[in-house]
Design a protein around this motif. Structure first.
Motif, PDB file in Angstrom:
ATOM      1  N   GLU A   1       0.872  -1.166   0.000  1.00  0.00           N
ATOM      2  CA  GLU A   1       0.000   0.000   0.000  1.00  0.00           C
ATOM      3  C   GLU A   1       0.909   1.215   0.000  1.00  0.00           C
ATOM      4  N   ILE A   2       0.843   1.988  -1.060  1.00  0.00           N
ATOM      5  CA  ILE A   2       1.728   3.134  -1.215  1.00  0.00           C
ATOM      6  C   ILE A   2       0.890   4.402  -1.169  1.00  0.00           C
ATOM      7  N   ALA A   3       1.261   5.311  -0.265  1.00  0.00           N
ATOM      8  CA  ALA A   3       0.550   6.586  -0.134  1.00  0.00           C
ATOM      9  C   ALA A   3       1.200   7.614  -1.048  1.00  0.00           C
ATOM     10  N   ALA A   4       0.369   8.353  -1.772  1.00  0.00           N
ATOM     11  CA  ALA A   4       0.866   9.381  -2.683  1.00  0.00           C
ATOM     12  C   ALA A   4      -0.003  10.623  -2.554  1.00  0.00           C
ATOM     13  N   LYS A   5       0.585  11.769  -2.828  1.00  0.00           N
ATOM     14  CA  LYS A   5      -0.205  12.996  -2.818  1.00  0.00           C
ATOM     15  C   LYS A   5      -1.130  12.971  -4.021  1.00  0.00           C
TER      16      LYS A   5
ATOM     17  N   VAL B   1       9.986  -0.731  -5.015  1.00  0.00           N
ATOM     18  CA  VAL B   1      11.210  -1.307  -4.439  1.00  0.00           C
ATOM     19  C   VAL B   1      11.441  -0.747  -3.034  1.00  0.00           C
ATOM     20  N   ALA B   2      11.174   0.553  -2.841  1.00  0.00           N
ATOM     21  CA  ALA B   2      11.333   1.156  -1.513  1.00  0.00           C
ATOM     22  C   ALA B   2      10.335   0.556  -0.519  1.00  0.00           C
ATOM     23  N   ALA B   3       9.097   0.339  -0.951  1.00  0.00           N
ATOM     24  CA  ALA B   3       8.083  -0.258  -0.072  1.00  0.00           C
ATOM     25  C   ALA B   3       8.450  -1.700   0.280  1.00  0.00           C
ATOM     26  N   LEU B   4       9.017  -2.432  -0.674  1.00  0.00           N
ATOM     27  CA  LEU B   4       9.463  -3.797  -0.397  1.00  0.00           C
ATOM     28  C   LEU B   4      10.624  -3.788   0.595  1.00  0.00           C
ATOM     29  N   ALA B   5      11.528  -2.809   0.466  1.00  0.00           N
ATOM     30  CA  ALA B   5      12.665  -2.704   1.383  1.00  0.00           C
ATOM     31  C   ALA B   5      12.174  -2.430   2.805  1.00  0.00           C
ATOM     32  N   GLU B   6      11.106  -1.631   2.946  1.00  0.00           N
ATOM     33  CA  GLU B   6      10.537  -1.371   4.273  1.00  0.00           C
ATOM     34  C   GLU B   6       9.993  -2.651   4.900  1.00  0.00           C
TER      35      GLU B   6
ATOM     36  N   VAL C   1      -5.367   6.932  -8.082  1.00  0.00           N
ATOM     37  CA  VAL C   1      -5.587   6.093  -6.911  1.00  0.00           C
ATOM     38  C   VAL C   1      -6.254   4.810  -7.390  1.00  0.00           C
ATOM     39  N   GLY C   2      -5.798   3.671  -6.889  1.00  0.00           N
ATOM     40  CA  GLY C   2      -6.402   2.404  -7.295  1.00  0.00           C
ATOM     41  C   GLY C   2      -5.476   1.231  -7.090  1.00  0.00           C
TER      42      GLY C   2
ATOM     43  N   VAL D   1      -1.504  -1.190  -4.040  1.00  0.00           N
ATOM     44  CA  VAL D   1      -2.662  -0.312  -3.900  1.00  0.00           C
ATOM     45  C   VAL D   1      -2.133   1.100  -3.657  1.00  0.00           C
ATOM     46  N   VAL D   2      -2.510   2.019  -4.525  1.00  0.00           N
ATOM     47  CA  VAL D   2      -2.120   3.418  -4.374  1.00  0.00           C
ATOM     48  C   VAL D   2      -3.260   4.125  -3.655  1.00  0.00           C
ATOM     49  N   VAL D   3      -2.938   4.712  -2.501  1.00  0.00           N
ATOM     50  CA  VAL D   3      -3.942   5.413  -1.708  1.00  0.00           C
ATOM     51  C   VAL D   3      -3.550   6.887  -1.577  1.00  0.00           C
ATOM     52  N   ALA D   4      -4.539   7.698  -1.242  1.00  0.00           N
ATOM     53  CA  ALA D   4      -4.302   9.133  -1.081  1.00  0.00           C
ATOM     54  C   ALA D   4      -3.625   9.386   0.258  1.00  0.00           C
TER      55      ALA D   4
END
Length: 191
Positions: free
Chosen positions: A78-82, A99-104, A122-123, A142-145
């Motif tokens: 789940e990646i948060a984006a503006k 890749v950054a989210a997987l590293a986390e 978003v989706g 999943v891209v969330v706001a």
């Protein structure tokens, strides 16, 4: 033009695979860069012999790739984006963010083996991690706001004036109806 790849090239093929490419791409880029060789009859015989000799090594590489793929079982990102009020992201969410989210989550992968369509809304999306030509892992993204509360407030503010405008014409028609009845009553009196 038929060539034999000397290394994995995402979107084209994997090492020791024979692929067809356009002449210019093969002659001007792949062969001079050392990424491929011409697929002549003698080169194909050498490739077949090398593959036969390396069969156990290739099986070990595939097994190692399957082990790494097991790390991804049940992984969903789940990646948060503006995001703007319309649901469009400022910029896009791509391979670097995946890749950054997987590293986390403690999973290290090279960004060169990950492919994904850039997410501009978003989706739900899907990233593919290519470990081996027979081992690919599909990771749901999943891209969330990031600013979801602000967006809800902005949408509510945008919808409130529209609702007021919708109510206003209904009130005007109610006021206009008695005026029309009065004129109807006055008309017979004038006769």
């Amino acid at each position: 033009m038929e060539i034999i790849l000397k290394e994995d090239i995402i979107g084209l093929g994997y090492k020791n695979e024979i692929v067809n490419v356009k002449n210019g791409y093969g002659r001007n880029y792949l062969i001079p860069q050392g990424k491929a060789i011409m697929a002549t009859a003698s080169a194909k015989k050498v490739l077949a012999e090398n593959l036969r000799q390396q069969a156990h090594k290739l099986a070990a590489q595939k097994a190692a790739a399957e082990e790494r793929a097991k790390q991804f079982e049940g992984v969903a990102l789940e990646i948060a984006a503006k995001v703007s009020a319309t649901g469009v992201t400022y910029g896009s969410v791509g391979v670097a963010q995946v890749v950054a989210a997987l590293a986390e989550k403690g999973i290290e992968v090279d960004r060169k083996i990950v492919t994904m369509r850039d997410a501009k809304h978003v989706g739900e999306y899907e990233a593919v991690v290519h470990f081996h030509k027979d081992v690919e892992v599909h990771v749901p993204v999943v891209v969330v706001a990031e600013n979801a509360e602000e967006l809800r407030a902005a949408k509510a503010a945008l919808q409130a004036p529209k609702e007021e405008e919708a109510e206003a014409p209904a009130e005007e028609t109610a006021e206009e109806a008695p005026v029309q009845e009065e004129t109807a009553e006055e008309a017979p009196a004038a006769e």
